[in-house]
Design a protein around this motif. Structure first.
Motif, PDB file in Angstrom:
ATOM      1  N   LEU A  97       7.279  -5.356 -12.554  1.00 30.89           N
ATOM      2  CA  LEU A  97       6.040  -4.289 -12.428  1.00 30.89           C
ATOM      3  C   LEU A  97       5.010  -4.852 -12.751  1.00 30.89           C
ATOM      4  N   LEU A  98       4.639  -5.875 -13.730  1.00 32.08           N
ATOM      5  CA  LEU A  98       3.399  -6.143 -13.910  1.00 32.08           C
ATOM      6  C   LEU A  98       2.779  -7.032 -12.913  1.00 32.08           C
ATOM      7  N   GLY A  99       3.809  -7.841 -12.270  1.00 35.60           N
ATOM      8  CA  GLY A  99       3.237  -8.948 -11.159  1.00 35.60           C
ATOM      9  C   GLY A  99       2.935  -8.026 -10.091  1.00 35.60           C
ATOM     10  N   ASN A 100       3.603  -7.079  -9.679  1.00 39.87           N
ATOM     11  CA  ASN A 100       3.196  -6.219  -8.595  1.00 39.87           C
ATOM     12  C   ASN A 100       1.742  -5.679  -8.535  1.00 39.87           C
ATOM     13  N   LEU A 101       1.585  -5.098  -9.932  1.00 39.90           N
ATOM     14  CA  LEU A 101       0.344  -4.231 -10.171  1.00 39.90           C
ATOM     15  C   LEU A 101      -0.771  -5.218  -9.989  1.00 39.90           C
ATOM     16  N   TYR A 102      -0.492  -6.626 -10.329  1.00 39.78           N
ATOM     17  CA  TYR A 102      -1.492  -7.791 -10.265  1.00 39.78           C
ATOM     18  C   TYR A 102      -1.985  -7.739  -8.881  1.00 39.78           C
ATOM     19  N   TYR A 103      -0.832  -7.839  -8.141  1.00 37.43           N
ATOM     20  CA  TYR A 103      -1.405  -7.856  -6.467  1.00 37.43           C
ATOM     21  C   TYR A 103      -2.199  -6.650  -6.231  1.00 37.43           C
ATOM     22  N   VAL A 104      -1.734  -5.662  -6.417  1.00 42.10           N
ATOM     23  CA  VAL A 104      -2.442  -4.152  -6.079  1.00 42.10           C
ATOM     24  C   VAL A 104      -3.685  -4.225  -6.481  1.00 42.10           C
ATOM     25  N   ASP A 105      -4.045  -4.666  -7.604  1.00 40.35           N
ATOM     26  CA  ASP A 105      -5.458  -4.899  -7.810  1.00 40.35           C
ATOM     27  C   ASP A 105      -6.521  -5.403  -7.181  1.00 40.35           C
ATOM     28  N   ASN A 106      -5.840  -6.790  -6.710  1.00 41.41           N
ATOM     29  CA  ASN A 106      -6.563  -7.649  -5.766  1.00 41.41           C
ATOM     30  C   ASN A 106      -6.759  -6.978  -4.497  1.00 41.41           C
ATOM     31  N   CYS A 107      -5.962  -6.122  -3.970  1.00 43.60           N
ATOM     32  CA  CYS A 107      -6.166  -5.290  -2.721  1.00 43.60           C
ATOM     33  C   CYS A 107      -7.206  -4.264  -2.437  1.00 43.60           C
ATOM     34  N   LEU A 108      -6.993  -3.525  -3.977  1.00 47.19           N
ATOM     35  CA  LEU A 108      -8.073  -2.668  -4.337  1.00 47.19           C
ATOM     36  C   LEU A 108      -9.344  -3.011  -4.191  1.00 47.19           C
ATOM     37  N   ALA A 109      -9.660  -4.334  -4.820  1.00 45.52           N
ATOM     38  CA  ALA A 109     -10.937  -4.694  -4.685  1.00 45.52           C
ATOM     39  C   ALA A 109     -11.413  -5.166  -3.523  1.00 45.52           C
ATOM     40  N   PHE A 110     -10.636  -5.539  -2.559  1.00 44.93           N
ATOM     41  CA  PHE A 110     -10.849  -5.956  -1.124  1.00 44.93           C
ATOM     42  C   PHE A 110     -11.065  -4.610  -0.440  1.00 44.93           C
ATOM     43  N   ILE A 111     -10.509  -3.598  -0.433  1.00 44.25           N
ATOM     44  CA  ILE A 111     -10.768  -2.366   0.372  1.00 44.25           C
ATOM     45  C   ILE A 111     -12.184  -1.805  -0.226  1.00 44.25           C
ATOM     46  N   ASN A 112     -12.500  -2.077  -1.413  1.00 45.33           N
ATOM     47  CA  ASN A 112     -13.849  -1.190  -2.044  1.00 45.33           C
ATOM     48  C   ASN A 112     -14.836  -2.213  -2.193  1.00 45.33           C
ATOM     49  N   ARG A 113     -14.390  -3.547  -1.313  1.00 43.31           N
ATOM     50  CA  ARG A 113     -15.483  -4.751  -1.507  1.00 43.31           C
ATOM     51  C   ARG A 113     -16.076  -5.205  -3.045  1.00 43.31           C
ATOM     52  N   LYS A 114     -15.306  -4.369  -3.871  1.00 37.03           N
ATOM     53  CA  LYS A 114     -15.550  -4.904  -5.343  1.00 37.03           C
ATOM     54  C   LYS A 114     -14.569  -3.968  -6.355  1.00 37.03           C
ATOM     55  N   MET A 115     -14.110  -4.336  -7.379  1.00 41.32           N
ATOM     56  CA  MET A 115     -13.327  -3.469  -8.182  1.00 41.32           C
ATOM     57  C   MET A 115     -13.762  -2.076  -8.092  1.00 41.32           C
ATOM     58  N   PRO A 116     -12.723  -1.092  -8.093  1.00 44.28           N
ATOM     59  CA  PRO A 116     -13.319   0.304  -8.164  1.00 44.28           C
ATOM     60  C   PRO A 116     -13.671   0.593  -9.431  1.00 44.28           C
ATOM     61  N   SER A 117     -14.194   1.681  -9.842  1.00 47.75           N
ATOM     62  CA  SER A 117     -14.631   2.190 -11.058  1.00 47.75           C
ATOM     63  C   SER A 117     -13.662   2.055 -12.130  1.00 47.75           C
ATOM     64  N   ARG A 118     -14.070   2.177 -13.430  1.00 49.58           N
ATOM     65  CA  ARG A 118     -13.067   2.449 -14.480  1.00 49.58           C
ATOM     66  C   ARG A 118     -12.360   3.536 -14.310  1.00 49.58           C
ATOM     67  N   ALA A 119     -12.847   4.794 -13.999  1.00 50.40           N
ATOM     68  CA  ALA A 119     -12.462   6.058 -14.270  1.00 50.40           C
ATOM     69  C   ALA A 119     -11.366   5.929 -12.991  1.00 50.40           C
ATOM     70  N   PHE A 120     -11.391   5.388 -11.704  1.00 46.07           N
ATOM     71  CA  PHE A 120     -10.590   5.352 -10.840  1.00 46.07           C
ATOM     72  C   PHE A 120      -9.420   4.485 -11.017  1.00 46.07           C
ATOM     73  N   MET A 121      -9.728   3.389 -11.475  1.00 49.90           N
ATOM     74  CA  MET A 121      -8.661   2.507 -12.010  1.00 49.90           C
ATOM     75  C   MET A 121      -7.617   3.131 -13.076  1.00 49.90           C
ATOM     76  N   THR A 122      -8.238   3.774 -13.961  1.00 46.64           N
ATOM     77  CA  THR A 122      -7.494   4.399 -14.945  1.00 46.64           C
ATOM     78  C   THR A 122      -6.596   5.558 -14.290  1.00 46.64           C
TER      79      THR A 122
END
Length: 475
Positions: free
Chosen positions: A368-393
């Motif tokens: 579960l932890l490894g999976n969500l590490y990959y997900v964070d990377n793709c969210l940053a790609f789509i948004n061209r940067k890491m999404p806001s703290r509120a969105f990530m929460t």
């Protein structure tokens, strides 16, 4: 309501069967064989080199090492599929499924090498920290100049790992509790789902680096303990080993039976569960590979190739032989965790089910932890940067809710959803790798040339005919 859910499950299973045969089985085998021949079977020739490079330290203090990247990718690969997935394949497909898992791993090692080497070549640099990041979405956008397809891949990865795979891991974990008297099918899965969702949610709020630290600690311990117990079971039933191997090869090459009902054959279960377990060619591990600080991209290609072997040829084989040598007859009724628990109980008695439960908790948690590490990377790609703290929460709370939902699924629905989403990723990533494979193959030749000159290989884009203005990290 129950009738509706049953109809949905049947539809999912039908889609799953079609995607894997004939579509994905052709794509997987064709791509794996193509890469194997093109690299002159790098997965066999350079196996020793892959072990050597995994211990190299990063050049920059605090950067992610090859070993840490290996542990993140292995954390996602090595999971509940290594226990429950293997058991399900044997119970529903027969002993021959083990052989087809081995074939997928051997062929898939070349695919894993290509995709992770490409991720390193086309990775990018974080201007604030200097760290690197990347993955299939990045090499599809940069090398194929197709932002739309890259975004589709990123979305499919998010759905697969935050959705399908995490729901399946949650389901598989709660399945191990069926062996206990307190298990109530109407209540227990939801209780386990709530506990798991809370624990994972709390952990991932710390961000990616915490995930790297946690997984790099838990994965080696988890894997070694599980393999050790498996070996003990096999030794106690050593007289059955020759007969088990006879059955494996007899069933694996019984093509009349395989093609008489291919969807439920040992070949299809071996390929499905082998792919789910090692993820070679799926496009997940390159996200971890791109984060490693190495002097040459091929080093991470070799490391991620090694991860496939650790997952399937070591841990999946340990489960398969432990179960098949135990003397417990595999049936559809005990498919999943019960077959493994009964197998271990032949030597360890009442401790067997407890050990499997402990192992599954560790496997599920690291997955579960490894999976969500990959997900964070793709969210940053789509948004061209890491999404806001509120969105990530919000997103991580949603991921925790999905984990809770997965605990209450049926076995068929859980596996079908995961298989379908994984197939979509494969059908985007593997053709992209074929289109770009020449770049990785030239990098491999450059690496071997420098090794032959007794150098520590260092990557320069011009040495393989690339314009470094297109390579953000390697300029």
């Amino acid at each position: 309501m129950e009738a509706f859910l049953n109809s949905v499950t049947k539809a999912l299973v039908s889609i799953d069967d079609f995607l894997y045969y004939p579509v994905l089985i052709i794509v997987l085998l064709a791509a794996g064989l193509y890469f194997s021949f093109k690299t002159r079977f790098v997965q066999l020739r350079m196996f020793g080199e892959s072990i050597r490079v995994v211990s190299e330290k990063p050049s920059k203090e605090g950067a992610i090492s090859s070993f840490q990247a290996l542990m993140v990718s292995t954390a996602s690969r090595v999971g509940t599929g290594n226990i429950v997935g293997v058991s399900t394949a044997i119970c529903l497909g027969g002993f021959g499924a083990a052989f087809w898992m081995w074939i997928i791993a051997l062929i898939g090692g070349a695919s894993a090498f290509i995709e992770s080497t490409l991720a390193q070549i086309y990775k990018r640099r974080n201007p604030e920290t200097g760290d690197s990041y990347g993955g299939p979405a990045y090499y599809i956008e940069t090398a194929l100049h197709n932002r739309a397809l890259a975004v589709v891949f990123a979305v499919s990865l998010i759905l697969t790992y935050a959705g399908g795979f995490n729901m399946l891991a949650s389901y598989n974990l709660q399945d191990t509790f069926k062996a206990y008297g307190f298990y109530n099918p109407s209540v227990t899965p939801w209780i386990i789902g709530v506990i798991l969702a809370i624990l994972v949610g709390w952990c991932v709020m710390g961000g990616g680096r915490n995930i790297v630290k946690v997984t790099s600690t838990l994965v080696p311990i988890m894997g070694l303990l599980y393999v050790a117990v498996s070996l003990i079971i096999i030794v106690f039933h050593i007289k059955l080993v020759p007969a088990v191997f006879v059955q494996i090869f007899q069933q694996a090459f019984d093509f009349q039976a395989i093609f008489g009902g291919i969807a439920g054959s040992c070949m299809m279960y071996g390929i499905k569960r082998g792919l789910y377990s090692n993820e070679a060619g799926v496009g997940s591990a390159p996200n971890a590979a791109a984060a490693a600080d190495v002097s040459h991209p091929v080093k991470q290609g070799l490391v991620q190739m090694l991860s496939v072997f650790i997952d399937t040829l070591l841990i999946c084989t340990a489960t398969a032989l432990m179960c098949m040598c135990s003397g417990v007859t595999p049936t559809a009724d005990i498919a999943g965790a019960p077959y493994v628990q009964q197998s271990i109980s032949t030597v360890f008695g009442g401790f067997g089910p407890v050990f499997v439960t402990i192992a599954m908790v560790l496997f599920a948690f690291t997955t579960l932890l490894g999976n969500l590490y990959y997900v964070d990377n793709c969210l940053a790609f789509i948004n061209r940067k890491m999404p806001s703290r509120a969105f990530m929460t919000f997103f991580r709370v949603l991921c925790a809710a999905v984990i809770l939902l997965g605990a209450g699924l049926s076995m068929d629905a859980a596996w079908a959803i995961a298989d379908i989403l994984m197939a979509v990723m494969c059908l985007i990533n593997l053709p992209a790798c074929v289109a770009l494979g020449g770049v990785a193959i030239r990098a491999c030749k450059d690496y071997e040339k420098q090794k032959a000159e007794e150098k520590n290989p260092v990557f320069r884009a011009k040495d393989i005919g690339l314009d470094d203005s297109n390579l953000e990290y390697w300029k």
